[in-house]
Design an enzyme around this catalytic site. Structure first.
Site, PDB file in Angstrom:
ATOM      1  N   ALA A  66     -26.061  30.700  14.405  1.00  0.00           N
ATOM      2  CA  ALA A  66     -26.986  30.897  15.523  1.00  0.00           C
ATOM      3  C   ALA A  66     -27.216  32.401  15.655  1.00  0.00           C
ATOM      4  CB  ALA A  66     -26.370  30.334  16.794  1.00  0.00           C
ATOM      5  N   GLY A 109     -23.623  27.949  13.131  1.00  0.00           N
ATOM      6  CA  GLY A 109     -24.743  27.011  13.218  1.00  0.00           C
ATOM      7  C   GLY A 109     -25.341  26.685  11.858  1.00  0.00           C
ATOM      8  N   GLU A 112     -23.241  23.993  10.573  1.00  0.00           N
ATOM      9  CA  GLU A 112     -23.516  22.818  11.411  1.00  0.00           C
ATOM     10  C   GLU A 112     -24.876  22.205  11.081  1.00  0.00           C
ATOM     11  OE1 GLU A 112     -22.583  25.382  14.798  1.00  0.00           O
ATOM     12  OE2 GLU A 112     -21.267  23.806  15.524  1.00  0.00           O
ATOM     13  N   GLU A 132     -17.217  31.122  14.877  1.00  0.00           N
ATOM     14  CA  GLU A 132     -17.524  31.351  16.294  1.00  0.00           C
ATOM     15  C   GLU A 132     -16.346  31.961  17.052  1.00  0.00           C
ATOM     16  OE1 GLU A 132     -18.293  28.623  14.586  1.00  0.00           O
ATOM     17  OE2 GLU A 132     -20.316  27.941  15.117  1.00  0.00           O
TER      18      GLU A 132
END
Ligand code: CAA
Length: 258
Positions: A66, A109, A112, A132
């Protein structure tokens, strides 16, 4: 398809190819990527000429997570009220098969997102991780759930708690990755797999994906019952008649009910 700012969407025969394209940020996933990816996937899902979709990034990065610069100032209330990251569910909701072709970094992300796809084909250079924890947060796009289902609790805990990266070989051994190929073969391998899927009965392909995905959600007894009903329902299709007639007549099937 119209022009997107953060990705390229093009058709290769009956395959939809989506290439994340934010090279300056190693394909970091911001809200524009989320919007454009959802839009392009929905368009391919609705396009009768498309039978399967490939999602890829660059040689250096599938996606490095992200977008940290976009996330940095977000408050809890903004995140909660705006359902921050909730829009990514659209990727997993894609009904047609979606193959991730991963080269380089698939972190946070990015990992993911690859796990939202139906299977991952990785280049020998791929690196997966959930870093993260190093930023004071935890995975927020499914990492704690999908990674654990894919590789088991021990390795998921190792990756989520230490933030370390794992290479393609370890990822394949652990069950995260379906195939590893040389970097120069990555896109062709994924496109060939998608093109092959696109030749099969559309109804059977969608039901196969649906049935496998149910295994994450249902008990074994319910999953088996659901599979059997889907299986039985395919006997109502022309494609089942065609597929079996072609086998008996020793010819190639021509699946028509797309
Ligand atoms: N967000 C925003 N920008 C990012 C980014 C990210 N996740 N990852 C890389 N970039 C940017 C860098 O800031 C840099 O930009 P500038 O040139 O403007 O400084 C550019 O991409 C190139 O990156 P690096 O110079 O860092 O490249 P490198 O080769 O030295 O290192 C890397 C590569 C190890 C992947 C490193 O970029 C990195 O650690 N990135 C962050 C990985 C990360 O922590 N991801 C998790 C994000 S949180 C998350 O994803 C939450 C969730 O669950 C949804």
């Amino acid at each position: 398809m119209e022009h997107f700012e953060t990705l390229l969407a093009e058709k290769r025969g009956n395959v939809g190819l989506i290439t994340l394209n934010r090279p300056q940020a190693l394909n970091a996933l911001n809200s524009a990527v989320m919007r454009e990816l959802a839009e392009s996937l929905a368009a391919y899902d609705a396009d009768e000429a498309v039978g399967a979709i490939v999602l890829t990034g660059s040689e250096k990065a599938f996606a490095a997570g992200a977008d940290i610069k976009e996330m940095q100032p977000v408050s809890f209330v903004e995140a909660y009220v705006g359902d921050f990251l909730g829009g990514w569910e659209a990727v997993a909701a894609t009904r047609k098969p979606l193959i991730a072709a991963v080269s380089g970094y698939a972190l946070g992300g990015g990992c993911e997102l690859a796990m939202m796809c139906d299977f991952i084909i990785a280049s020998e250079t791929a690196k997966f991780g959930q870093p993260e924890i190093t930023l004071g947060i935890i995975p927020g796009m499914g990492g704690s759930q999908r990674l654990t289902r894919a590789v088991g609790k021990a390795k998921a805990m190792d990756l989520v708690l230490t933030g370390r990266m794992m290479g393609a070989e370890e990822a394949e051994k652990a069950g995260l990755v379906a195939r590893i190929v040389a970097p120069e073969r990555l896109l062709d391998e994924a496109l060939e797999a998608a093109a092959k899927i696109a030749t099969f009965s559309r109804a059977a392909v969608l039901m196969a994906k649906e049935a496998v995905n149910r295994s994450d959600e249902l008990t074994l007894a319910e999953g088996l019952r659901q599979e059997r009903r889907l299986f039985q329902s395919l006997f109502a299709t022309e494609d089942q008649k065609e597929g079996m007639a072609a086998f008996v007549e020793k010819r190639k099937p021509n699946f028509g009910n797309r």
